[in-house]
Design a protein around this motif. Structure first.
Motif, PDB file in Angstrom:
ATOM      1  N   HIS A   1     -16.272 -19.785  34.367  1.00 16.35           N
ATOM      2  CA  HIS A   1     -14.837 -19.709  34.613  1.00 16.35           C
ATOM      3  C   HIS A   1     -14.506 -18.844  35.829  1.00 16.35           C
ATOM      4  O   HIS A   1     -13.770 -19.247  36.720  1.00 16.35           O
ATOM      5  CB  HIS A   1     -14.139 -19.177  33.362  1.00 16.35           C
ATOM      6  CG  HIS A   1     -12.667 -19.406  33.354  1.00 16.35           C
ATOM      7  ND1 HIS A   1     -11.826 -18.784  32.443  1.00 16.35           N
ATOM      8  CD2 HIS A   1     -11.868 -20.171  34.126  1.00 16.35           C
ATOM      9  CE1 HIS A   1     -10.590 -19.179  32.653  1.00 16.35           C
ATOM     10  NE2 HIS A   1     -10.580 -20.020  33.672  1.00 16.35           N
ATOM     11  N   GLY A   2     -15.005 -17.625  35.866  1.00 15.76           N
ATOM     12  CA  GLY A   2     -14.800 -16.750  37.016  1.00 15.76           C
ATOM     13  C   GLY A   2     -13.375 -16.313  37.235  1.00 15.76           C
ATOM     14  O   GLY A   2     -12.966 -16.035  38.370  1.00 15.76           O
ATOM     15  N   ILE A   3     -12.587 -16.200  36.178  1.00 15.08           N
ATOM     16  CA  ILE A   3     -11.169 -15.897  36.314  1.00 15.08           C
ATOM     17  C   ILE A   3     -10.921 -14.487  36.855  1.00 15.08           C
ATOM     18  O   ILE A   3      -9.874 -14.198  37.436  1.00 15.08           O
ATOM     19  CB  ILE A   3     -10.441 -16.107  34.964  1.00 15.08           C
ATOM     20  CG1 ILE A   3      -8.955 -16.388  35.180  1.00 15.08           C
ATOM     21  CG2 ILE A   3     -10.654 -14.926  34.024  1.00 15.08           C
ATOM     22  CD1 ILE A   3      -8.671 -17.716  35.805  1.00 15.08           C
ATOM     23  N   LEU A   4     -11.913 -13.585  36.677  1.00 14.44           N
ATOM     24  CA  LEU A   4     -11.762 -12.201  37.105  1.00 14.44           C
ATOM     25  C   LEU A   4     -12.402 -11.936  38.464  1.00 14.44           C
ATOM     26  O   LEU A   4     -12.591 -10.797  38.854  1.00 14.44           O
ATOM     27  CB  LEU A   4     -12.355 -11.264  36.044  1.00 14.44           C
ATOM     28  CG  LEU A   4     -11.580 -11.253  34.724  1.00 14.44           C
ATOM     29  CD1 LEU A   4     -12.401 -10.631  33.610  1.00 14.44           C
ATOM     30  CD2 LEU A   4     -10.257 -10.522  34.885  1.00 14.44           C
ATOM     31  N   GLY A   5     -12.721 -13.022  39.185  1.00 13.70           N
ATOM     32  CA  GLY A   5     -13.162 -12.863  40.554  1.00 13.70           C
ATOM     33  C   GLY A   5     -14.654 -12.890  40.767  1.00 13.70           C
ATOM     34  O   GLY A   5     -15.114 -12.798  41.911  1.00 13.70           O
ATOM     35  N   ASP A   6     -15.445 -13.002  39.693  1.00 18.93           N
ATOM     36  CA  ASP A   6     -16.888 -13.140  39.861  1.00 18.93           C
ATOM     37  C   ASP A   6     -17.430 -14.032  38.744  1.00 18.93           C
ATOM     38  O   ASP A   6     -16.682 -14.489  37.888  1.00 18.93           O
ATOM     39  CB  ASP A   6     -17.594 -11.779  39.878  1.00 18.93           C
ATOM     40  CG  ASP A   6     -17.398 -10.977  38.592  1.00 18.93           C
ATOM     41  OD1 ASP A   6     -17.302 -11.591  37.499  1.00 18.93           O
ATOM     42  OD2 ASP A   6     -17.350  -9.746  38.665  1.00 18.93           O
ATOM     43  N   SER A   7     -18.718 -14.275  38.764  1.00 22.73           N
ATOM     44  CA  SER A   7     -19.321 -15.207  37.800  1.00 22.73           C
ATOM     45  C   SER A   7     -19.962 -14.512  36.617  1.00 22.73           C
ATOM     46  O   SER A   7     -20.620 -15.162  35.803  1.00 22.73           O
ATOM     47  CB  SER A   7     -20.373 -16.065  38.510  1.00 22.73           C
ATOM     48  OG  SER A   7     -21.382 -15.244  39.078  1.00 22.73           O
ATOM     49  N   THR A   8     -19.783 -13.213  36.498  1.00 27.53           N
ATOM     50  CA  THR A   8     -20.449 -12.450  35.443  1.00 27.53           C
ATOM     51  C   THR A   8     -19.504 -12.136  34.296  1.00 27.53           C
ATOM     52  O   THR A   8     -18.419 -11.598  34.509  1.00 27.53           O
ATOM     53  CB  THR A   8     -21.018 -11.130  36.008  1.00 27.53           C
ATOM     54  OG1 THR A   8     -21.956 -11.431  37.034  1.00 27.53           O
ATOM     55  CG2 THR A   8     -21.704 -10.325  34.912  1.00 27.53           C
ATOM     56  N   GLU A   9     -19.919 -12.494  33.087  1.00 29.29           N
ATOM     57  CA  GLU A   9     -19.247 -12.053  31.866  1.00 29.29           C
ATOM     58  C   GLU A   9     -20.269 -11.262  31.047  1.00 29.29           C
ATOM     59  O   GLU A   9     -21.304 -10.869  31.578  1.00 29.29           O
ATOM     60  CB  GLU A   9     -18.684 -13.254  31.105  1.00 29.29           C
ATOM     61  CG  GLU A   9     -17.814 -14.188  31.937  1.00 29.29           C
ATOM     62  CD  GLU A   9     -16.635 -13.521  32.640  1.00 29.29           C
ATOM     63  OE1 GLU A   9     -16.249 -12.423  32.240  1.00 29.29           O
ATOM     64  OE2 GLU A   9     -16.133 -14.100  33.613  1.00 29.29           O
TER      65      GLU A   9
END
Length: 232
Positions: free
Chosen positions: A35-43
């Motif tokens: 998704h990357g909603i927070l600006g990166d690809s890490t959850e």
């Protein structure tokens, strides 16, 4: 609230408080959700709790869930004097939910939004209407629906209270959530932006309904900082 923040809590120590949660942080970074909603690809795939005794507890999500979040929040949702942990937990097929954890695991959660790549942005938790129970507030789909949503924690579960359209607190790619809950002397207010980000709004829970009014123009991060510090 900025991505990667660490939440800790100060409290009066009693003999019964040795296993009270004092810190919560995310662990097990993962890129299994795109998704990357927070600006990166890490959850994150795990939640680590530190107890007053120094003991650490690690709670690991199933492979189809992630913490799609900035930082866990310490909130005493059951008014017992010790905090629980409030998080954004995303089912990769059903979207985000707001969930409550303690040292034993998940306590309660809202329904998942119902569709992948759909998110929510927490505002905070407090007794918003003076009834002695804690409510949790968030913006449901802050980039699409923009709906302020309130749930009440009671009898071990979260119960829907009220919604109001036309408000938001996050833009796609931001690693922070704007606004929050403040109390400038007249009770708690939920601070957000209007849906077009042009104004800052304050909302209160009164008689089971959300009442909102504009505080002033939104000129950026300083506007939110001043508002949260009662300088609007």
């Amino acid at each position: 609230m900025v991505r990667g923040a660490l939440f800790a809590l100060a409290f009066v120590v009693t003999p019964a408080s040795a296993d009270v949660i004092t810190k919560a942080e995310y662990s097990a970074p993962t890129q299994r959700y795109d998704h990357g909603i927070l600006g990166d690809s890490t959850e994150y795939g795990a939640l680590v709790l530190t107890m007053f005794s120094g003991k650490k507890m690690r709670l690991t999500l199933p492979e189809d869930h992630v913490f799609e979040d900035i930082a866990p929040r310490l909130v005493d949702v059951d008014n017992d004097g010790a905090p629980e942990v409030v998080v954004i937990e995303t089912d990769m097929h059903k979207g985000a939910a707001l969930a409550i954890y303690d040292a034993s695991g998940k306590v309660a959660e809202t329904p998942h939004i119902g569709r992948t790549h759909r998110w929510l942005a927490p505002i905070g938790g407090a007794d918003l209407d003076g009834d002695g129970l804690v409510e949790l507030a968030y913006i449901d789909r802050p980039h699409l629906a923009r709906v302020l949503t309130i749930w009440r924690f009671q009898d071990g579960a979260l119960h829907p209270v009220a919604t109001r359209e036309g408000l938001t607190n996050h833009s796609i790619g931001q690693d922070y959530i704007s606004g929050g809950i403040r109390d400038c002397g007249d009770g708690p207010e939920m601070i957000t932006a209007t849906s077009d980000w042009s104004q800052i709004a304050a909302s209160t829970l009164v008689g089971g309904r959300i009442e909102s009014h504009v505080l002033g123009p939104n000129s950026g991060a300083n506007s939110f900082s001043n508002t949260m510090n009662c300088r609007d």
